[in-house]
Scaffold this active site. Sequence first.
Site, PDB file in Angstrom:
ATOM      1  N   GLU A   1      12.278 -38.810 -36.353  1.00  0.00           N
ATOM      2  CA  GLU A   1      12.769 -39.314 -35.327  1.00  0.00           C
ATOM      3  C   GLU A   1      13.508 -38.261 -34.514  1.00  0.00           C
ATOM      4  O   GLU A   1      14.597 -38.680 -33.830  1.00  0.00           O
ATOM      5  CB  GLU A   1      13.473 -40.853 -35.548  1.00  0.00           C
ATOM      6  CG  GLU A   1      12.741 -41.668 -36.175  1.00  0.00           C
ATOM      7  CD  GLU A   1      13.478 -42.997 -36.267  1.00  0.00           C
ATOM      8  OE1 GLU A   1      14.588 -42.990 -35.903  1.00  0.00           O
ATOM      9  OE2 GLU A   1      12.858 -44.081 -36.652  1.00  0.00           O
TER      10      GLU A   1
ATOM     11  N   GLU B   1       7.932 -45.574 -41.326  1.00  0.00           N
ATOM     12  CA  GLU B   1       8.755 -46.191 -41.465  1.00  0.00           C
ATOM     13  C   GLU B   1       8.389 -47.794 -41.045  1.00  0.00           C
ATOM     14  O   GLU B   1       7.678 -47.695 -39.692  1.00  0.00           O
ATOM     15  CB  GLU B   1      10.172 -46.060 -40.754  1.00  0.00           C
ATOM     16  CG  GLU B   1      11.138 -45.427 -41.483  1.00  0.00           C
ATOM     17  CD  GLU B   1      12.367 -44.794 -40.574  1.00  0.00           C
ATOM     18  OE1 GLU B   1      12.917 -45.956 -40.022  1.00  0.00           O
ATOM     19  OE2 GLU B   1      12.833 -43.501 -40.719  1.00  0.00           O
TER      20      GLU B   1
END
Length: 816
Positions: free
Chosen positions: A413, A488
Amino acid sequence: MGSTDTRSFDENWLFSRFGLQADGSRIEESQHLESETFNDSAWQKLNLPHDWAITGPFRSELTGETGKLPWKAIGWYRKHFTVPASDAGKLIFVDFDGAMAYAKIWLNGKYVGTWPYGYNSFRMDLTPFIKPGQENILAVRLDTESWDSRWYPGGGIYRHVWLVKTNPVHVGHWGTYITTPKITNKSALVKLAVTVDNATNKKVNAIVRTSLFELDVNNKPKTKVATTKESILELKPGTSTVTESEVAIANPKRWDIKSPNRYVAQTSISINGKIVDTYNTPFGIRTIEFTATKGFLLNGKRVEIKGTCNHHDLGALGAAINTSALRRQLKMLQDMGCNSLRTSHNPPAPELLELADQMGFLVWDEAFDAWKTGKKKNDYNKLYDEWHEKDLKALVHRDRNHPSVFIWSIGNEVMNQRDVEMTKHLADIMRKEDPTRPVSNGYNDPDGGRDVGAVVSLDIMGVNYFFSQQPKWDADPRYKDKPTIGSETASTVSSRGEYFFDDKYNKKTWQISSYDDAFPGWGCSPDEQFRTNAKFPNLLGEYVWTGFDYLGEPTPYNSDETNLLNFRSDPSKKAELEKKLEELRKSNPPSRSSYFGIIDLAGFPKDRFYSYQSHWRPELPVAHIFPHWNWSERIGLVTPVHVYTSGDEAELFLNGKSLGRKKMTPGKDFRLIWEDVKYIPGELKVVCYKNGKQWATDVVKTTGESAKLILSADRSVIMADGSDLSFITVKVTDKEGLTVPRSHSLIKFSIEGPGEIVATDNGDATSFVPFQSHERQAFNGMALVIVKAKKGQKGLFTVKAESDGLDARKINVSIK
């Protein structure tokens, strides 16, 4: 394994804390702390690994995102040691598996070097400053005041340290690289690249030979299976030379998640007929293939990735690595059906990869949580320009011989995830050092990363949560052949044993309902993610956030602004979350550890454990009823009952009366729910079926009053090495031995004999009781005490648990 003359350097260190103190005060650094003449007699004596922050105290004014623990400080370590006079002429190195953070090293007052990134392993050459036959003083300065984190990073030399001695001509640091490019059932071609360092000032002729052995279950070499031809090298002074060789192993035993067979390569260097260095490299033989249509193939067979993300702390033990604690975690995950681990979001401790190799886990090995643009003021962005290539090379060189490692990840991220050139640059560094594994990245802006073309440079697309556009990208010419994985998923939150009927969140207790239907705006329930996986069967699988609760990041009771990054492309949701974060700042929740875990911080399974076990291990008979059935205040009120099962149908009974039989629709239902059950005390029983036959049952009963304690140890025999641990679970039960699910009895622990209490816990994310306390309230009927033997002691010790009004209990732990 590495160089044969490698020994633990963990014992007999001295430590002093400067800068910010645990109580919030400040002590300025003294001068010349690295000096040979500095008087360190008053410093704390300790053994490594050491996390200076885990002793607390928890402080309400500290941020929840890093566990409300005082981890920011400047820490100094010193070690007095001698090496024999006979070591004159040898090279002496010190290897750090990890030191948090900004490590600077001195020996005998002379500066040796630095390695800032606290998660990477590194080597320092002590040879120029060592004094054989005399006392030497190694000094290490660490600075976490200059480091920022989104989770609890710990502080200190929190991983192992090793002293390595070699002759001047030796195998270099992480100096072997083993690949197996051709594998059949009859033969495996093993290629070896060996880096040989010549630290002398003259030309040397050397012979390099490697023998291959099978490794047994105890990590010991057994049958020799092959030997390479000799490589005759002419080594120039002060140079490193790479020699390559290959050899075939007949009838190879492949490494697999179900049969993790391994080998060891024993490389020797000889000069004038004398062996001057021996270096051992464990490895495995397996094939990996990633496809956009058939999924992931291990040794030619499709394997669905059933993975969890995990931060590096070990709960009550903090960041300090402990192999027995880590093994306990991995055993629990494996029992759940987990077959893969994501090292979120940093290089792991070497022990994790060693255990993964031995136990049969696949590992997504991750480098960074930030690149050039940071999420926090002082995260990796401060190191990127000077250190990113060094850190990536260190990660790959250390880990590339592990058969468990099957994906490299350049980040998670990151703010630069749309940067095409930066993505390619980092991926190319990893590919150059190891072209045998794919490179990926975890995207919370997957559409943006794919749209601009950054993902073109990756081998696997990692998606964090946002799968809605998957069909579009599967059809895009740039990505139709690119495999995609849920890097995720879920982010479901819950508190073990807590059930709420009007709201998922309790702002008075700061707990979260365990009906497994609570999640932040970017997340979803396990059920919904299972449906997503079924909808897109071309996905390689998923990594759930997270396997275990961890210190810090107590979302949703967390005012960390980096949560806003998950909505970088959705202004309305970002504004909604900003408002909630502002409210949280004012209320200052006491939460200091996460709610994301499938297993709580103490290592006790939440209800979700059985959801994943049911789905990931369909061959295992599983039936699990929740909630518990102690609701004296709810007599006559609707109290929904949920059941997780690996069956396909179930019938629920309350006090012997059927409440109906329900069926699961494949790909849609991942639990069975009886919404309208009215609570009356007694017994709930579920009978589950599979293919029309009885499959599994579970029973929950209304218990009596708390009456006694029951103790059980995960290991009743431990080593006397001072680090091996036994984890003892304590349950508060009624007279019949049933756990009283709403008990919060205060339990006092003590030891008789040569043992020590290391820590206690109960899984409560809001408890400010220090982990080192010998008193701990049960949380919903359970508590944990972690014990070890005193080093060098034999026999046994006895752990006692007692609580006012309850029958006390003892348990023995043997020492060997």
